[in-house]
Design an enzyme around this catalytic site. Sequence first.
Site, PDB file in Angstrom:
ATOM      1  N   LYS A   1       0.723  -1.250   0.055  1.00  0.00           N
ATOM      2  CA  LYS A   1      -0.069   0.031  -0.056  1.00  0.00           C
ATOM      3  C   LYS A   1       0.769   1.180   0.056  1.00  0.00           C
ATOM      4  O   LYS A   1       0.637   2.126  -0.653  1.00  0.00           O
ATOM      5  CB  LYS A   1      -1.104  -0.183   1.129  1.00  0.00           C
ATOM      6  CG  LYS A   1      -1.984  -1.025   0.973  1.00  0.00           C
ATOM      7  CD  LYS A   1      -2.854  -1.359   2.483  1.00  0.00           C
ATOM      8  CE  LYS A   1      -3.777  -2.700   2.038  1.00  0.00           C
ATOM      9  NZ  LYS A   1      -4.439  -3.016   3.249  1.00  0.00           N
TER      10      LYS A   1
ATOM     11  N   GLN B   1      -5.377  -2.048   9.241  1.00  0.00           N
ATOM     12  CA  GLN B   1      -5.244  -3.271   8.736  1.00  0.00           C
ATOM     13  C   GLN B   1      -5.862  -4.469   9.603  1.00  0.00           C
ATOM     14  O   GLN B   1      -5.694  -4.322  10.790  1.00  0.00           O
ATOM     15  CB  GLN B   1      -3.667  -3.390   8.540  1.00  0.00           C
ATOM     16  CG  GLN B   1      -3.433  -4.647   7.708  1.00  0.00           C
ATOM     17  CD  GLN B   1      -3.909  -4.661   6.175  1.00  0.00           C
ATOM     18  OE1 GLN B   1      -3.763  -3.558   5.709  1.00  0.00           O
ATOM     19  NE2 GLN B   1      -4.113  -6.096   5.892  1.00  0.00           N
TER      20      GLN B   1
ATOM     21  N   ASP C   1     -11.494   2.307   3.035  1.00  0.00           N
ATOM     22  CA  ASP C   1     -11.820   0.697   2.966  1.00  0.00           C
ATOM     23  C   ASP C   1     -13.404   0.615   2.916  1.00  0.00           C
ATOM     24  O   ASP C   1     -13.877  -0.479   2.252  1.00  0.00           O
ATOM     25  CB  ASP C   1     -11.510   0.152   4.245  1.00  0.00           C
ATOM     26  CG  ASP C   1     -10.253  -0.841   4.128  1.00  0.00           C
ATOM     27  OD1 ASP C   1     -10.061  -1.176   3.152  1.00  0.00           O
ATOM     28  OD2 ASP C   1      -9.618  -0.826   5.258  1.00  0.00           O
TER      29      ASP C   1
HETATM   30  N1  GUN Z   1      -7.010  -7.512   5.466  1.00  0.00           N
HETATM   31  C1  GUN Z   1      -7.274  -8.115   4.438  1.00  0.00           C
HETATM   32  N2  GUN Z   1      -7.940  -7.430   3.356  1.00  0.00           N
HETATM   33  C2  GUN Z   1      -8.095  -6.262   3.864  1.00  0.00           C
HETATM   34  C3  GUN Z   1      -8.625  -4.799   3.329  1.00  0.00           C
HETATM   35  O1  GUN Z   1      -9.204  -4.806   2.350  1.00  0.00           O
HETATM   36  N3  GUN Z   1      -8.470  -3.849   4.380  1.00  0.00           N
HETATM   37  C4  GUN Z   1      -8.055  -3.894   5.336  1.00  0.00           C
HETATM   38  N4  GUN Z   1      -8.076  -2.746   6.120  1.00  0.00           N
HETATM   39  N5  GUN Z   1      -7.676  -4.864   6.016  1.00  0.00           N
HETATM   40  C5  GUN Z   1      -7.623  -5.943   5.187  1.00  0.00           C
END
Ligand code: GUN
Length: 284
Positions: free
Chosen positions: A53, A97, A120
Site C-alpha cells: 500500500k 489493517q 476501505d
Molecule cells: N485485511 C485483508 N483485506 C483487507 C482490506 O481490504 N482492508 C483492510 N483494512 N484490512 C484487510
Amino acid sequence: MPARILDGRVMSETLRAEISQRVSELKKRGITPGLAVILAGNDPASEIYVRNKGNGCLETGMYSETVRLPESISQEELEAEIDRLNQDSRIHGILVQLPLPKHLDAASALARIRPEKDVDGFHLLNAGSLMTGGEGVIPCTPKGALYMIRQTGVDLAGKDAVVIGRSNIVGKPMAMLLLRENCTVTVCHSRTKDLAEYTRRADILVAAVGRAGFVTADMVKPGAIVIDVGINRVDGKVKGDVDFDSVREVASWITPVPGGVGKMTITMLLQNTLEAAERAEKKA
Ligand code: GUN
C-alpha cells in the site's frame, strides 16, 4: 478455446497512470492526497499488504504514513491514534489493517474513522450507503472485482451471479455491487448445501472462500466469467481459490492469481484515497 485472461496488472497500470495524473493536478492546487495505514502487531501477511500500500502511494505521488502499533496496544490507545488521524489535514484516507490482535474490537475501531476518510468503505455509514444506493466509499476488493467484470464488456443486467463467501470485506459488498448492476445474485457460504448446484448456474462466479483450488471445472458453467479473490499461500507460492488450469478450459473469462484481483485491490485503495482528497478540496 481457453478463457481470456482479465489481467489485473495491465488494468492497474492504466488506472494508476490516470490516478497519478489526477494526483499531480491536485498537487498543483496545493493538495497532496495522503493515506495513513495503521498496523497493530506483526502479522506477516499484513506486513506485506501494508508495504504494498505504501509503495502504491509513492508510485502515484501520494503521501503515505504507516502507523505501527505494538501487539499489546489498548483499544483506547488505538482509537486515540484514529482520532489524531481524523484531525490531520494531510491525511485523506485512514485504513486500519485487519485482522487486529484478538483483544481489540475491530468494529468499534472502524466506527471511529470519519466516514469521509474511510477509504476501505467499512464504516457502517459507507456499508449502509452501498446497501441503499447512496454515494459512499466502496470496499476496495469488490470494487476492483467489479471493474474487472465490466472490462469483459458483457451486459450484466439479468445475469445470474454467484458469490461464494459472505464476509463484510468481500462477499457481502460484492453481492450488493452485482445487485446494483441488475444481476440476480446468490450468496453461497460454508453451510450451503449442494454448492455446485448453485455455481453451475452462474454466468458470473466470484470465489472468496480462502481455500486453494476450491472451485474446479465441474463447478463452472461453460462460458462463465470467473473472478478469483483468493490469496492462499501453499508451499511458499500464492494460489487462488480457483483451480486455474482446469477452469480456464470451461470459462470465457478468468482472473489469474497472482496478477488478478489482488493487484486491483490496492489500485482501488489509491483511487478511494484520491477521491477522498478531491472531495475534501470541494468541501474546503
Ligand atoms: N485485511 C485483508 N483485506 C483487507 C482490506 O481490504 N482492508 C483492510 N483494512 N484490512 C484487510
